[in-house]
Design a protein around this motif. Structure first.
Motif, PDB file in Angstrom:
ATOM      1  N   UNK A  32       5.712  33.165 -40.740  1.00  0.00           N
ATOM      2  CA  UNK A  32       6.403  32.780 -39.636  1.00  0.00           C
ATOM      3  C   UNK A  32       5.544  31.929 -38.447  1.00  0.00           C
ATOM      4  N   UNK A  33       4.434  32.510 -38.262  1.00  0.00           N
ATOM      5  CA  UNK A  33       3.637  32.097 -37.232  1.00  0.00           C
ATOM      6  C   UNK A  33       3.003  30.779 -37.776  1.00  0.00           C
ATOM      7  N   UNK A  34       2.533  30.583 -39.041  1.00  0.00           N
ATOM      8  CA  UNK A  34       1.779  29.521 -39.762  1.00  0.00           C
ATOM      9  C   UNK A  34       3.114  28.333 -39.712  1.00  0.00           C
ATOM     10  N   UNK A  35       4.123  28.687 -40.027  1.00  0.00           N
ATOM     11  CA  UNK A  35       5.389  27.662 -40.000  1.00  0.00           C
ATOM     12  C   UNK A  35       5.428  27.005 -38.582  1.00  0.00           C
ATOM     13  N   UNK A  36       5.240  27.999 -37.637  1.00  0.00           N
ATOM     14  CA  UNK A  36       5.703  27.449 -36.359  1.00  0.00           C
ATOM     15  C   UNK A  36       4.423  26.571 -35.920  1.00  0.00           C
ATOM     16  N   UNK A  37       3.340  26.901 -36.338  1.00  0.00           N
ATOM     17  CA  UNK A  37       2.174  25.891 -35.847  1.00  0.00           C
ATOM     18  C   UNK A  37       2.107  24.781 -36.425  1.00  0.00           C
ATOM     19  N   UNK A  38       2.491  24.606 -37.709  1.00  0.00           N
ATOM     20  CA  UNK A  38       2.486  23.320 -38.307  1.00  0.00           C
ATOM     21  C   UNK A  38       3.826  22.596 -37.973  1.00  0.00           C
ATOM     22  N   UNK A  39       4.826  23.186 -37.443  1.00  0.00           N
ATOM     23  CA  UNK A  39       6.080  22.615 -36.740  1.00  0.00           C
ATOM     24  C   UNK A  39       5.525  21.972 -35.433  1.00  0.00           C
ATOM     25  N   UNK A  40       4.783  22.671 -34.700  1.00  0.00           N
ATOM     26  CA  UNK A  40       4.390  21.990 -33.210  1.00  0.00           C
ATOM     27  C   UNK A  40       3.518  20.878 -33.668  1.00  0.00           C
ATOM     28  N   UNK A  41       2.400  21.118 -34.629  1.00  0.00           N
ATOM     29  CA  UNK A  41       1.580  19.808 -35.051  1.00  0.00           C
ATOM     30  C   UNK A  41       2.274  18.729 -35.588  1.00  0.00           C
ATOM     31  N   UNK A  42       3.162  18.865 -36.069  1.00  0.00           N
ATOM     32  CA  UNK A  42       4.342  17.866 -36.674  1.00  0.00           C
ATOM     33  C   UNK A  42       4.811  16.949 -35.493  1.00  0.00           C
ATOM     34  N   UNK A  43       5.313  17.655 -34.433  1.00  0.00           N
ATOM     35  CA  UNK A  43       6.052  17.269 -33.422  1.00  0.00           C
ATOM     36  C   UNK A  43       5.194  16.527 -32.454  1.00  0.00           C
ATOM     37  N   UNK A  44       3.931  16.916 -32.409  1.00  0.00           N
ATOM     38  CA  UNK A  44       2.677  16.279 -31.666  1.00  0.00           C
ATOM     39  C   UNK A  44       2.089  15.453 -32.410  1.00  0.00           C
ATOM     40  N   UNK A  45       2.304  15.416 -33.466  1.00  0.00           N
ATOM     41  CA  UNK A  45       1.561  14.366 -34.438  1.00  0.00           C
ATOM     42  C   UNK A  45      -0.082  14.379 -34.322  1.00  0.00           C
TER      43      UNK A  45
END
Length: 305
Positions: A32-45
């Protein structure tokens, strides 16, 4: 829109240097933590971390975003506290005593923030390294390092994992060199602290397997811990101080931690009062507030990385 829990995970990961450690702190799974970090990076690009199988470090963009994320979380936390405070407002005088160095350089801005949340609270602060007599002096609570000598006092932990660290200023190290081992402390000027007329010249360290203590010497000593820290910042010698006292100086580059593989002796910070009846709502709220701020500093301690 950025999610609050994603920002929390990012900040915790940056502090601990480990995604799995951040997941444990936030009581979530690594997946879940890894998915959250990937989601944040995708939003920030942007990429926030450079990852390998054994290490994780911030990218330049991650370093830039970290301070903004911290400020955003602090602002949200302050807002939540203000809402809670409006529902159960606390007021009246709260008299507390704190060590000179920790009180002046770490606690004061925290108290400013706490009083903004609880504006009807009247703080009366006494600073000094002499242990207050909580039965005779006009003090409700005291923040002190170490367990109280009087076993009848009530002691609640604020920073149980705090330790001393060996430090010096970049200016001192440029002039005298950086010690590469404990045995080299004998050729350095060590700034000493006195309490109750006793000179604290015995410095204790541990590397996890063995303990070592040595007697040091220097040309300056004081019964005010803040003075000793100021001498160190001014480049007058080495200092052996509580991490909570010098964390700000280390982060700002005014002091550098030396021989980090050697842990200094444990220096827990406690909230102390004479009776449990004194653990009023203002005291318990202040304890929770200070405990959270101490945890943030301890997450950046050299033995936590």
């Amino acid at each position: 829109m950025l999610r609050f829990d994603d920002l929390q995970l990012f900040v915790r990961t940056a502090q601990s240097g480990s995604l799995s450690a951040a997941a444990r702190l936030l009581d979530t799974s690594p997946a879940v933590a890894s998915a959250a970090l990937k989601r944040l990076e995708q939003q920030l690009q942007v990429r926030l971390f450079v990852r390998s199988t054994r290490s994780l470090r911030l990218t330049a963009e991650g370093e830039l975003f970290l301070e903004h994320a911290r400020q955003a979380l602090q602002s949200l936390e302050l807002g939540c506290q203000q809402l809670a405070g409006s529902k159960a407002e606390i007021s009246g005088p709260l008299q507390l005593s704190a060590p000179s160095d920790f009180g002046r350089n770490t606690l004061l801005p925290w108290l400013d923030e706490f009083q903004r949340v609880h504006p009807r609270l009247q703080l009366r602060l006494q600073l000094g390294d002499r242990v207050s007599d909580l039965f005779r002096e006009p003090v409700d609570i005291a923040l002190r390092y170490g367990a109280p000598e009087d076993s009848s006092l009530v002691a609640l932990p604020l920073a149980a994992d705090n330790r001393r660290v060996l430090c010096a200023s970049p200016d001192y190290l440029a002039r005298h060199g950086e010690p590469q081992g404990l045995e080299e402390l004998a050729r350095h000027n060590c700034l000493l602290y006195m309490l109750g007329g006793r000179l604290h010249e015995r410095w204790r360290f541990s590397d996890g397997r063995r303990e070592q203590s040595l007697t040091v010497a220097g040309d300056r000593s004081s019964d005010d811990a803040d003075v000793v820290r100021r001498w160190a910042v001014a480049g007058c010698g080495l200092v052996y101080k509580s991490w909570l006292d010098v964390a700000g100086d280390v982060q700002a580059g005014r002091l550098k931690v030396l021989l980090p593989r050697w842990r200094g002796e444990a220096t827990p910070l406690n909230l102390i009062c004479a009776h449990r009846a004194q653990l009023s709502k203002p005291v318990l709220l202040l304890r929770e507030f200070v405990q959270a701020r101490c945890a943030e500093l301890l997450a950046r301690a050299p033995w936590s990385t």
